[in-house]
Design an enzyme around this catalytic site. Sequence first.
Site, short mmCIF file in Angstrom:
data_model
loop_
_atom_site.label_atom_id
_atom_site.label_comp_id
_atom_site.label_asym_id
_atom_site.label_seq_id
_atom_site.Cartn_x
_atom_site.Cartn_y
_atom_site.Cartn_z
N LYS A 1 51.42 40.92 27.56
CA LYS A 1 50.04 40.43 27.41
C LYS A 1 49.53 39.92 28.77
O LYS A 1 50.30 39.76 29.72
CB LYS A 1 49.99 39.32 26.38
CG LYS A 1 50.79 38.08 26.74
CD LYS A 1 50.76 37.04 25.62
CE LYS A 1 51.57 35.81 26.01
NZ LYS A 1 51.56 34.78 24.97
N MET B 1 35.03 31.13 46.89
CA MET B 1 35.18 32.25 45.95
C MET B 1 36.07 33.35 46.51
O MET B 1 36.91 33.91 45.81
CB MET B 1 33.80 32.83 45.61
CG MET B 1 33.87 33.93 44.55
SD MET B 1 32.25 34.59 44.12
CE MET B 1 31.52 33.19 43.29
N ARG C 1 50.65 26.12 16.07
CA ARG C 1 49.62 26.89 16.76
C ARG C 1 49.11 28.00 15.86
O ARG C 1 47.95 28.02 15.48
CB ARG C 1 50.21 27.43 18.07
CG ARG C 1 49.20 28.03 19.01
CD ARG C 1 49.83 28.41 20.33
NE ARG C 1 50.85 29.46 20.20
CZ ARG C 1 51.50 29.99 21.23
NH1 ARG C 1 51.25 29.55 22.46
NH2 ARG C 1 52.39 30.94 21.04
N TYR D 1 32.79 24.24 52.10
CA TYR D 1 31.73 23.73 51.24
C TYR D 1 31.86 22.23 50.99
O TYR D 1 32.96 21.70 50.84
CB TYR D 1 31.77 24.45 49.88
CG TYR D 1 31.23 25.87 49.92
CD1 TYR D 1 29.97 26.15 50.43
CD2 TYR D 1 32.00 26.92 49.44
CE1 TYR D 1 29.47 27.44 50.46
CE2 TYR D 1 31.52 28.23 49.46
CZ TYR D 1 30.26 28.49 49.97
OH TYR D 1 29.77 29.76 50.00
#
Length: 368
Positions: A38, A313, A136, A264
């Site tokens: 997965k 990013m 779960r 930033y």
Amino acid sequence: MSKAKETVLEIDFNALTHNFNYLKSKLQPQTKFLAVVKAFAYGSDAVEIAKHLQKIGIDYFAVAYVREGVALRDAGITTPILVLHPQSINFKTLIERCLEPSLYSAHVLDEFIKTAEDLSQKNYPVHIKFNTGLNRLGFDQKDRETMVSKLGSTTAVKVKSIFSHLAASEDLNENDFTEQQIETFKSIAETFKTQSGTAPWLHLCNTSGILNYPEAHFNMVRSGIGLYGFGNSEEEDKNFKPIASLKSVVSQIHEIDKGKSVGYNRAHISDRNERVATIPIGHADGLSRVYGNKKGFVFINGEKAYIIGNVCMDMIMVDVTDINCKEGDEVIIFDKVHTASEIAESAGSISYEILTALSKRIKRNFLP
């Protein structure tokens, strides 16, 4: 092995085979092995990983969602695939692509039986998930009689396995809890067999369960993180080989005067004259902003270089003031020596998270 000239994730199939064989060595010959692929095979490449594992003899695959199973079928994977968390809207597709569902609640069971009957299925293989303490997904023990009754009233489906999931198999301080889960599962299995008159496969163990609880291997075991090179303990990690190495390159080096800012929000203010290297990888590639401001680091020419300022990013900046390096030099984010666990731990995370977060835009190179 050539040096990286861009951001690249190298996948080592020899390491994957080693991990598979190591885990297999812990099993009885008749015990089946399910590979969990997965989340893009834990951030690597589900199709290529599945093709290799199918070639070397895996018995089963597991994915989280139906669309992950469809992608494997589209790529030519013929090995049985268990879908661990299917949604009823996808049941028709699941059946059409010969995927096998985990049925974990009365609603899901009812919906799947209805879909299977509508599609005129006969003995379609399903897997029943029981909750033994993870809380779960899974049927509660009190639901067992009703669930067995529903299964017995249709010929559209047939239970291939019943299974559960260990909550803390890697933590030996939780041994009593894990042993309780194992005993609960055994009790559920025996009662299910008696009430249903069938003898489905049983599986409970994840990677740490395989390593720490051999008495609970039953008919099949499931491994995810172990196949990708992590044993969930310092001692066991020595027996595994991480299959993925994330590398990049120094794009540019700036000379930053004392008192100047970097990145930033001016998150880093230099307290000395610094050399700062910019590297083409950022939070869009899966390197979280959490690793900024000296929580995370990379390695350049064998030296640790801390990430300074905020992760951008597409870029990070690292302090190379005391490192002999130049533009074009290779950067190691993680590899077999400096593992994903090492950088993840620096930010209070785990290898699973940093691996599965890796963006598909990162180039993958496969090493035979």
